[in-house]
Design an enzyme around this catalytic site. Structure first.
Site, mmCIF file in Angstrom:
data_model
loop_
_atom_site.group_PDB
_atom_site.id
_atom_site.type_symbol
_atom_site.label_atom_id
_atom_site.label_comp_id
_atom_site.label_asym_id
_atom_site.label_seq_id
_atom_site.Cartn_x
_atom_site.Cartn_y
_atom_site.Cartn_z
ATOM 1 N N GLU A 1 -0.485 -1.577 4.794
ATOM 2 C CA GLU A 1 -0.203 -0.303 5.441
ATOM 3 C C GLU A 1 0.573 -0.534 6.732
ATOM 4 O O GLU A 1 0.268 -1.449 7.488
ATOM 5 C CB GLU A 1 -1.499 0.442 5.756
ATOM 6 C CG GLU A 1 -2.224 0.966 4.535
ATOM 7 C CD GLU A 1 -3.364 1.895 4.892
ATOM 8 O OE1 GLU A 1 -3.430 2.354 6.051
ATOM 9 O OE2 GLU A 1 -4.204 2.160 4.013
ATOM 10 N N ASP B 1 -5.082 -3.825 -2.301
ATOM 11 C CA ASP B 1 -4.980 -3.443 -0.894
ATOM 12 C C ASP B 1 -5.476 -4.574 0.002
ATOM 13 O O ASP B 1 -6.477 -5.232 -0.310
ATOM 14 C CB ASP B 1 -5.852 -2.221 -0.613
ATOM 15 C CG ASP B 1 -5.066 -0.931 -0.605
ATOM 16 O OD1 ASP B 1 -3.836 -0.978 -0.460
ATOM 17 O OD2 ASP B 1 -5.694 0.135 -0.736
ATOM 18 N N SER C 1 -9.693 2.562 -0.899
ATOM 19 C CA SER C 1 -10.384 3.825 -1.178
ATOM 20 C C SER C 1 -11.768 3.580 -1.760
ATOM 21 O O SER C 1 -12.610 4.494 -1.765
ATOM 22 C CB SER C 1 -9.558 4.671 -2.149
ATOM 23 O OG SER C 1 -9.151 3.899 -3.272
ATOM 24 N N LYS D 1 -0.843 -4.972 -0.915
ATOM 25 C CA LYS D 1 -0.285 -3.803 -0.246
ATOM 26 C C LYS D 1 -0.689 -3.803 1.216
ATOM 27 O O LYS D 1 -1.866 -3.972 1.546
ATOM 28 C CB LYS D 1 -0.747 -2.506 -0.923
ATOM 29 C CG LYS D 1 -0.190 -1.235 -0.251
ATOM 30 C CD LYS D 1 -0.317 -0.030 -1.152
ATOM 31 C CE LYS D 1 -1.728 0.470 -1.288
ATOM 32 N NZ LYS D 1 -2.303 0.956 -0.002
ATOM 33 N N GLU E 1 2.685 8.082 1.165
ATOM 34 C CA GLU E 1 1.527 8.975 1.052
ATOM 35 C C GLU E 1 1.674 10.178 1.977
ATOM 36 O O GLU E 1 2.030 10.043 3.145
ATOM 37 C CB GLU E 1 0.240 8.219 1.389
ATOM 38 C CG GLU E 1 -1.012 9.063 1.269
ATOM 39 C CD GLU E 1 -2.301 8.268 1.346
ATOM 40 O OE1 GLU E 1 -3.375 8.898 1.301
ATOM 41 O OE2 GLU E 1 -2.233 7.030 1.449
#
Length: 263
Positions: A114, A83, A45, A112, A181
């Site tokens: 995705e 991330d 982010s 992390k 999310e």
């Protein structure tokens, strides 16, 4: 002394909710640490809230590694999660290991990834080589172009069942945390009940193991329209530290998120 994975899991088993915030620099790291945040997430982010991009996709490994080092230097107690940027892990498990090793060497305690079932092999590969993994399912911002935008995931029974299956497969592969999310609260609850590892929600209701928000969103710093799951914790507070303390308190008291923040 830093929080460890066993400590996080112990807190979750006891029923304590875990409070996570994104963090990108030493000053916010020190403030969040002192306010009692359990987990600091160096999120991609940063591409949007720090760099001004319209997605997370431009963030690089060099940039992420830099921000990890900043957060580690600024904090003492919170668990540090990083991330994996877009393009740093999707090619192969070996590629993922090379890049994850860089973030671990910079001070991260976990990375992390995705993705759902497609990340099972990579998760297993990393965990077998000493790199803890947090899975990220539901809305996966790195796939924004495939998803057609930032859309709520798991709205149908079949879609929710696929998320449960993905989460169970990722846990079996060794994921120690699962972040969810932008999912209906009912779907996130199903996932949480199907797992033994802690879950973290962002726009995923209150029936999960903990919560995460982007720190600039919850302090009402980032301009523009806020997602439904965001609450302005700065309102009525005398300082940034007080706002973060209020966030931690509400997460642990299970009063955030409220119904107005859920799908």
């Amino acid at each position: 002394m830093r929080v460890t994975i066993p400590k996080l899991q112990e807190r979750a088993r006891s029923g304590e909710k875990l409070a996570m915030l994104t963090c990108y620099d030493a000053s916010f790291a020190a403030t969040s640490d002192a306010a009692g945040v359990d987990i600091l997430l160096i999120g991609d982010s940063l591409g949007m809230v720090i760099q001004g991009h319209d997605s997370t996709l431009p963030v690089t490994m060099d940039e992420t590694e830099y921000h990890v080092r900043c957060v580690v230097r600024g904090s003492q107690n919170a668990f540090v999660l990083a991330d994996m940027p877009f393009g740093s892990f999707q090619e192969s498990p070996a590629q993922a290991f090379r890049n994850a090793a860089r973030l671990m060497a910079a001070g991260a305690q976990m990375v992390k990834l995705e993705g759902g079932a497609t990340m099972v092999e990579t998760t297993r590969f990393l965990v077998a080589r000493g790199i803890p993994v947090c899975a990220h399912i539901g809305l996966t911002p790195q796939s924004v172009n495939t998803l057609g935008g930032y859309r709520v995931q798991g709205k149908s029974d079949d879609a929710a069942s696929r998320l449960v299956d993905d989460a169970k497969a990722l846990e079996a592969a060794g994921a120690a945390l699962v972040l969810m999310e932008a999912m209906p609260a009912s779907a996130a609850k199903r996932v949480t009940e199907a797992l033994t590892v802690p879950t973290i929600g962002i726009g995923a209701g209150v029936d999960v193991g903990g919560q995460v928000l982007v720190v600039y969103d919850m302090l009402d710093i980032f301009p523009g329209r806020k997602a439904r799951f965001v609450k302005n914790f700065m309102a009525g507070q005398p300082s940034v530290k007080a706002a973060i303390e209020a966030y931690v308190k509400e997460v642990k008291a299970k009063t955030f998120p409220g119904p107005e923040h859920c799908f």
